[in-house]
Design a protein around this motif. Structure first.
Motif, PDB file in Angstrom:
ATOM      1  N   PRO A 148       2.853   8.120  -6.610  1.00 15.65           N
ATOM      2  CA  PRO A 148       2.109   8.380  -7.604  1.00 15.65           C
ATOM      3  C   PRO A 148       2.444   8.177  -9.072  1.00 15.65           C
ATOM      4  O   PRO A 148       2.122   7.673  -9.886  1.00 15.65           O
ATOM      5  CB  PRO A 148       1.647   9.936  -7.581  1.00 15.65           C
ATOM      6  CG  PRO A 148       2.528  10.629  -6.763  1.00 15.65           C
ATOM      7  CD  PRO A 148       2.996   9.486  -5.637  1.00 15.65           C
ATOM      8  N   GLU A 183      -5.806   0.863 -11.930  1.00 18.64           N
ATOM      9  CA  GLU A 183      -6.354   2.284 -12.727  1.00 18.64           C
ATOM     10  C   GLU A 183      -5.314   2.870 -13.389  1.00 18.64           C
ATOM     11  O   GLU A 183      -5.157   2.998 -14.526  1.00 18.64           O
ATOM     12  CB  GLU A 183      -7.214   2.993 -11.787  1.00 18.64           C
ATOM     13  CG  GLU A 183      -8.476   2.468 -11.613  1.00 18.64           C
ATOM     14  CD  GLU A 183      -9.192   3.165 -10.317  1.00 18.64           C
ATOM     15  OE1 GLU A 183      -8.638   4.452  -9.832  1.00 18.64           O
ATOM     16  OE2 GLU A 183     -10.498   3.320 -10.258  1.00 18.64           O
ATOM     17  N   ARG A 184      -4.058   3.031 -12.391  1.00 17.50           N
ATOM     18  CA  ARG A 184      -2.812   3.857 -13.084  1.00 17.50           C
ATOM     19  C   ARG A 184      -2.214   2.862 -14.052  1.00 17.50           C
ATOM     20  O   ARG A 184      -1.781   3.576 -14.977  1.00 17.50           O
ATOM     21  CB  ARG A 184      -1.968   3.977 -11.722  1.00 17.50           C
ATOM     22  CG  ARG A 184      -2.361   5.087 -10.974  1.00 17.50           C
ATOM     23  CD  ARG A 184      -1.179   5.175  -9.753  1.00 17.50           C
ATOM     24  NE  ARG A 184      -1.778   6.030  -8.784  1.00 17.50           N
ATOM     25  CZ  ARG A 184      -1.471   6.066  -7.704  1.00 17.50           C
ATOM     26  NH1 ARG A 184      -0.450   5.175  -7.066  1.00 17.50           N
ATOM     27  NH2 ARG A 184      -1.976   6.791  -6.726  1.00 17.50           N
ATOM     28  N   HIS A 221       0.947  -1.252   0.039  1.00 17.18           N
ATOM     29  CA  HIS A 221       0.087  -0.058   0.091  1.00 17.18           C
ATOM     30  C   HIS A 221       0.941   1.060   0.078  1.00 17.18           C
ATOM     31  O   HIS A 221       0.608   2.231  -0.636  1.00 17.18           O
ATOM     32  CB  HIS A 221      -0.812   0.086   1.239  1.00 17.18           C
ATOM     33  CG  HIS A 221      -1.985  -0.891   1.237  1.00 17.18           C
ATOM     34  ND1 HIS A 221      -2.843  -1.206   0.062  1.00 17.18           N
ATOM     35  CD2 HIS A 221      -2.499  -2.127   2.015  1.00 17.18           C
ATOM     36  CE1 HIS A 221      -3.740  -2.109   0.403  1.00 17.18           C
ATOM     37  NE2 HIS A 221      -3.694  -2.506   1.352  1.00 17.18           N
ATOM     38  N   SER A 225      -4.489  -3.323  -4.882  1.00 16.89           N
ATOM     39  CA  SER A 225      -4.718  -1.910  -4.869  1.00 16.89           C
ATOM     40  C   SER A 225      -5.513  -1.768  -6.173  1.00 16.89           C
ATOM     41  O   SER A 225      -5.033  -1.810  -7.399  1.00 16.89           O
ATOM     42  CB  SER A 225      -3.559  -1.303  -4.745  1.00 16.89           C
ATOM     43  OG  SER A 225      -3.692   0.265  -5.247  1.00 16.89           O
ATOM     44  N   THR A 226      -6.771  -1.207  -6.158  1.00 18.83           N
ATOM     45  CA  THR A 226      -7.796  -0.821  -7.040  1.00 18.83           C
ATOM     46  C   THR A 226      -6.899   0.428  -7.827  1.00 18.83           C
ATOM     47  O   THR A 226      -6.969   0.506  -9.064  1.00 18.83           O
ATOM     48  CB  THR A 226      -9.261  -0.389  -6.570  1.00 18.83           C
ATOM     49  OG1 THR A 226      -9.687  -1.450  -5.915  1.00 18.83           O
ATOM     50  CG2 THR A 226      -9.768   0.224  -7.710  1.00 18.83           C
ATOM     51  N   GLU A 227      -6.204   1.181  -7.146  1.00 18.61           N
ATOM     52  CA  GLU A 227      -5.537   2.568  -7.580  1.00 18.61           C
ATOM     53  C   GLU A 227      -4.709   2.050  -8.611  1.00 18.61           C
ATOM     54  O   GLU A 227      -4.266   2.697  -9.534  1.00 18.61           O
ATOM     55  CB  GLU A 227      -5.098   3.487  -6.417  1.00 18.61           C
ATOM     56  CG  GLU A 227      -6.223   4.203  -5.689  1.00 18.61           C
ATOM     57  CD  GLU A 227      -6.904   3.340  -4.839  1.00 18.61           C
ATOM     58  OE1 GLU A 227      -6.482   2.261  -4.508  1.00 18.61           O
ATOM     59  OE2 GLU A 227      -8.056   3.584  -4.037  1.00 18.61           O
ATOM     60  N   GLU A 241       0.975   4.120  -2.994  1.00 17.13           N
ATOM     61  CA  GLU A 241       0.669   5.577  -2.810  1.00 17.13           C
ATOM     62  C   GLU A 241       1.826   6.376  -3.462  1.00 17.13           C
ATOM     63  O   GLU A 241       1.524   7.694  -3.464  1.00 17.13           O
ATOM     64  CB  GLU A 241       0.867   5.936  -1.186  1.00 17.13           C
ATOM     65  CG  GLU A 241      -0.436   5.264  -0.757  1.00 17.13           C
ATOM     66  CD  GLU A 241      -0.424   5.480   0.971  1.00 17.13           C
ATOM     67  OE1 GLU A 241       0.584   6.071   1.490  1.00 17.13           O
ATOM     68  OE2 GLU A 241      -1.410   5.090   1.778  1.00 17.13           O
ATOM     69  N   THR A 291      -1.254  -4.789  -7.987  1.00 20.59           N
ATOM     70  CA  THR A 291      -2.584  -4.768  -8.667  1.00 20.59           C
ATOM     71  C   THR A 291      -3.207  -5.772  -8.063  1.00 20.59           C
ATOM     72  O   THR A 291      -4.597  -5.825  -8.084  1.00 20.59           O
ATOM     73  CB  THR A 291      -2.513  -5.061 -10.074  1.00 20.59           C
ATOM     74  OG1 THR A 291      -1.580  -6.339 -10.350  1.00 20.59           O
ATOM     75  CG2 THR A 291      -1.924  -3.923 -10.808  1.00 20.59           C
ATOM     76  N   HIS A 321     -10.269  -5.109 -12.141  1.00 21.57           N
ATOM     77  CA  HIS A 321     -10.986  -4.163 -12.246  1.00 21.57           C
ATOM     78  C   HIS A 321     -12.168  -3.725 -13.401  1.00 21.57           C
ATOM     79  O   HIS A 321     -11.818  -4.235 -14.488  1.00 21.57           O
ATOM     80  CB  HIS A 321     -10.340  -2.851 -12.527  1.00 21.57           C
ATOM     81  CG  HIS A 321     -10.626  -1.531 -12.276  1.00 21.57           C
ATOM     82  ND1 HIS A 321     -11.577  -0.928 -13.184  1.00 21.57           N
ATOM     83  CD2 HIS A 321     -10.270  -0.459 -11.476  1.00 21.57           C
ATOM     84  CE1 HIS A 321     -11.966   0.486 -13.056  1.00 21.57           C
ATOM     85  NE2 HIS A 321     -11.187   0.487 -11.740  1.00 21.57           N
TER      86      HIS A 321
END
Length: 706
Positions: free
Chosen positions: A382, A421-422, A376, A416-418, A380, A413, A472
């Motif tokens: 970016p 997406e990234r 995580h 983390s959903t983010e 974070e 992946t 996703h």
């Protein structure tokens, strides 16, 4: 009701290097050699270097063979004799400052210093000078010399005369350097601690750091470092503000710490001394360049290219040390508290052309990303996914780097959903992954030609990443509609056999399962359902239960399509699926029920299912797994409901007794752990109870009527 089984776990550990680096590796090999050159009666240290550049001889620490080979064409190899005594006398222009004791230069101070010299220092130095260079000494004598050095260190420290405070510092250093020729590693480390405490600089500092590095290269010397004193001295050197003026010394210092960090006991000791924070701060200073307030800013500017080279070499050693320290589970809190992940991402971004640095950082990430909290923290950052994808594009043929970046992205992946997406939203990101797929999917030119296991491992990690991305909904829908992606996955099933590439086949089938969850008109998986069903049919006959499980899961999703249900019944696949209910494994039973639910939606299939003993096996499954897995129990009840829609169900009394017991909250035994109990009660109430009550009412009414 299709089975949604979309998350792939890590099937095996990443390929990681051994916990301890090989210290005889030619890439980190420095030799201490005998020469005929003598200065002041001492043995000299001889190192090969580049004649054309003042700092390039440090290149050997990173990439050279023994004696710093691999020179570029046109550059001659020379020998640089480095005398350990050189520059020992105080610099005249600084002598007035260096002799001050910090409390005024009075007559009493001079008297105290003179008495201290005659009573505490001179006798020790005279004892040291009694040893001629090359004299053989016993272990007992070495121990006495070490004790004398430590006593001298403590005496100087007590009088505040360490650093450059003592007038006769040069005389002490001259004797200490001469004692190095005794040739004892234990004594040399003790001497190095005292010499560093006297704040040497220039060549003297560099040679002491080289000496420590030479000792650290021998793993049998690790015990000598365990008292921690010399470690404090080395870490102190890395704390200095102007590391640029001490570039080569810092390089050898970090190189020593890197080697020592491969020892688990020393690694834990370094951790307790804030090693990770020290290295990260050093990395930031290396990336920011020399400060404008540096005393040597003019020389820094004139040596700009050389300083950048030294900075790159230092970062190689720093990241290698962090790679070693990441093996320790105790290191995770330090990595998290020091915000290491953003710094490491910045190192990757700034040094993306340096493969050594990139591979070291990738190894750190591959180790730490297996832990949820670290994963995580990395997610974070970016820019991490963008940098990873850029490196995969630029270094697609560097398998050591590629496999670790893919493994790390797979971990990100998965959690983390983010991150999903990234990766998807990064311009050209999916194309980079599919290009890699094509590169490593290349089939041998002949059947007898073997595929490289390294290439297969890249594919294992890459396909796992695609599967986790497909969790996703947006990404999964796009991948399911991507003809190239689906085609490459099907090629794996067509060209690879389970016996030789089991993990690869499992990941490919699991990815197809995730994509098959999306049944839109654009889905290539949906349009190629017949071909996929034929490939799955062969996999159901595999001796690997993991392969069978994944193939059954895909049928659970594809059997929503009427043509696939017809294919299953036509090829008697349902009979094999029914036998899976005897597996006594919840996951297998769950997947089998997913297929049977969809098959029993067709009236013409229900009678055939009842005739194969499906009902009794479902009841047995409900009895065996109900209290352990209420989600599975709900799926079993739904299957029984479908099977009973247009016919009399057998074994209704047995089923009613089980349902009567399972629907009575007070009669059930719940776990003592409060958290586990709350989860189980929620599953029981939300998933199982509604369908169980409905099924119970149906058979209860029918039982009354009959």
């Amino acid at each position: 009701m299709p089975v949604d089984s979309r998350l792939i776990c890590c099937f095996r550990n990443p390929l990681l290097p051994a916990a301890r680096p090989q210290r005889k590796c030619s890439q980190r090999h420095l030799n201490r050699t005998d020469t005929n050159e003598k200065a002041c009666g001492c043995e000299t240290l001889t190192f090969s270097c580049y004649a054309e550049h003042p700092v390039l001889h440090s290149y050997a620490l990173r990439n050279a063979q023994v004696n710093f080979l691999n020179f570029p064409t046109g550059i001659n190899q020379v020998h640089m004799s480095v005398c350990l005594y050189i520059c020992l006398t105080p610099t005249p222009c600084h002598s007035a400052v260096e002799v001050k004791l910090g409390h005024g230069d009075t007559g009493d101070d001079n008297m105290d210093e003179s008495v201290f010299w005659k009573t505490k220092v001179l006798p020790v130095l005279q004892d040291f000078e009694s040893f001629a260079p090359g004299d053989a000494v016993s272990d007992e004598t070495v121990g006495e010399l070490c004790n004398a050095c430590n006593g001298l260190h403590d005496a100087l420290a007590e009088k505040g005369m360490l650093g450059r405070q003592f007038k006769k510092r040069s005389a002490i250093l001259r004797t200490l350097f001469r004692l190095i020729d005794v040739g004892s590693d234990q004594l040399n480390l003790t001497l190095a601690k005292l010499i560093l405490a006297l704040n040497v600089s220039g060549n003297n500092l560099l040679n002491i750091c080289k000496l420590i590095f030479k000792i650290s290269r021998n793993a049998s010397n690790d015990a000598l470092f365990l008292n921690g004193c010399i470690l404090d001295s080395l870490l102190s050197l890395l704390h200095c503000e102007d590391v640029w003026s001490k570039g080569e010394a810092v390089l050898y210092c970090v190189g020593s710490l890197k080697l020592l960090s491969g020892n688990s006991a020393l690694s834990r000791m370094l951790l307790s001394k804030g090693f990770i924070g020290v290295l990260l701060q050093l990395s930031k200073r290396m990336m920011h360049g020399p400060s404008s307030t540096s005393a040597n800013i003019t020389s820094h500017k004139s040596e700009g290219g050389g300083q950048r080279i030294i900075a790159g070499h230092i970062l190689v050693q720093v990241t290698a040390a962090l790679r070693n320290i990441a093996d320790q589970s105790e290191s995770r809190p330090s990595f998290l508290s020091s915000k290491a992940f953003s710094t490491l991402c910045l190192i990757l971004e700034n040094h993306r052309k340096d493969l050594d640095i990139c591979i070291n950082v990738a190894r750190i990430f591959s180790k730490l990303s297996t832990y949820t909290e670290c994963c995580h923290a990395l997610a974070e950052s970016p820019r991490c996914c963008s940098v990873f994808l850029d490196l995969l594009s630029k270094h697609s043929r560097k398998q050591d780097l590629v496999v670790r970046l893919l493994f790390t992205l797979g971990n990100l992946t998965a959690k983390s959903t983010e991150a999903r997406e990234r990766v998807y939203e990064e311009e050209g990101g999916i194309d980079v992954l599919l290009d890699l797929f094509q590169v490593y999917q290349e089939t041998p030119s002949s059947p007898k030609q073997c595929r490289a296991p390294e290439s297969e491992d890249v594919l294992v990690k890459l396909i796992r990443l695609l599967a986790n991305l497909a969790i996703h909904p947006t990404v999964g829908t796009a991948l399911a509609a991507n003809t190239l992606c689906v085609q490459l996955l099907l090629e794996v099933l067509e060209c690879r056999c389970v016996q030789e590439s089991e993990e690869l086949v499992i990941n490919a089938v699991a990815t197809i399962n995730n994509l098959s969850f999306y049944q839109g008109e654009s889905s290539v998986v949906h349009s190629q359902h017949t071909h996929i069903s034929q490939l799955l049919l062969k996999l159901l006959l595999s001796s690997s239960m993991d392969v069978v499980l994944e193939a059954t899961r895909v049928f659970g999703n594809l059997s929503q399509i009427k043509d696939v249900r017809h294919f299953i019944m036509q090829h008697k696949v349902e009979q094999y699926v029914v036998t899976l209910l005897d597996s006594k494994t919840p996951d297998v039973c769950f997947s089998a029920c997913g297929v049977l639910i969809n098959l029993s939606a067709d009236p013409e299939n229900r009678a055939m299912l009842r005739a194969t003993g499906t009902v009794q096996k479902l009841i047995d499954c409900l009895r065996d797994f109900g209290p352990q897995d209420w989600h599975l129990a709900a799926v079993v009840c739904q299957t029984l409901w479908n099977c009973s829609l247009d016919g009399e169900l057998q074994h209704t009394q047995e089923l009613l007794e089980i349902l009567r017991f399972y629907t009575d909250r007070g009669a059930l035994h719940w776990p003592s752990d409060e958290g586990v109990r709350q989860v189980q009660e929620a599953c029981w109430e939300l998933l199982f109870l509604p369908v169980a009550e409905r099924l119970r009412r149906r058979f209860y009414i029918e039982d009354i009527i009959t």
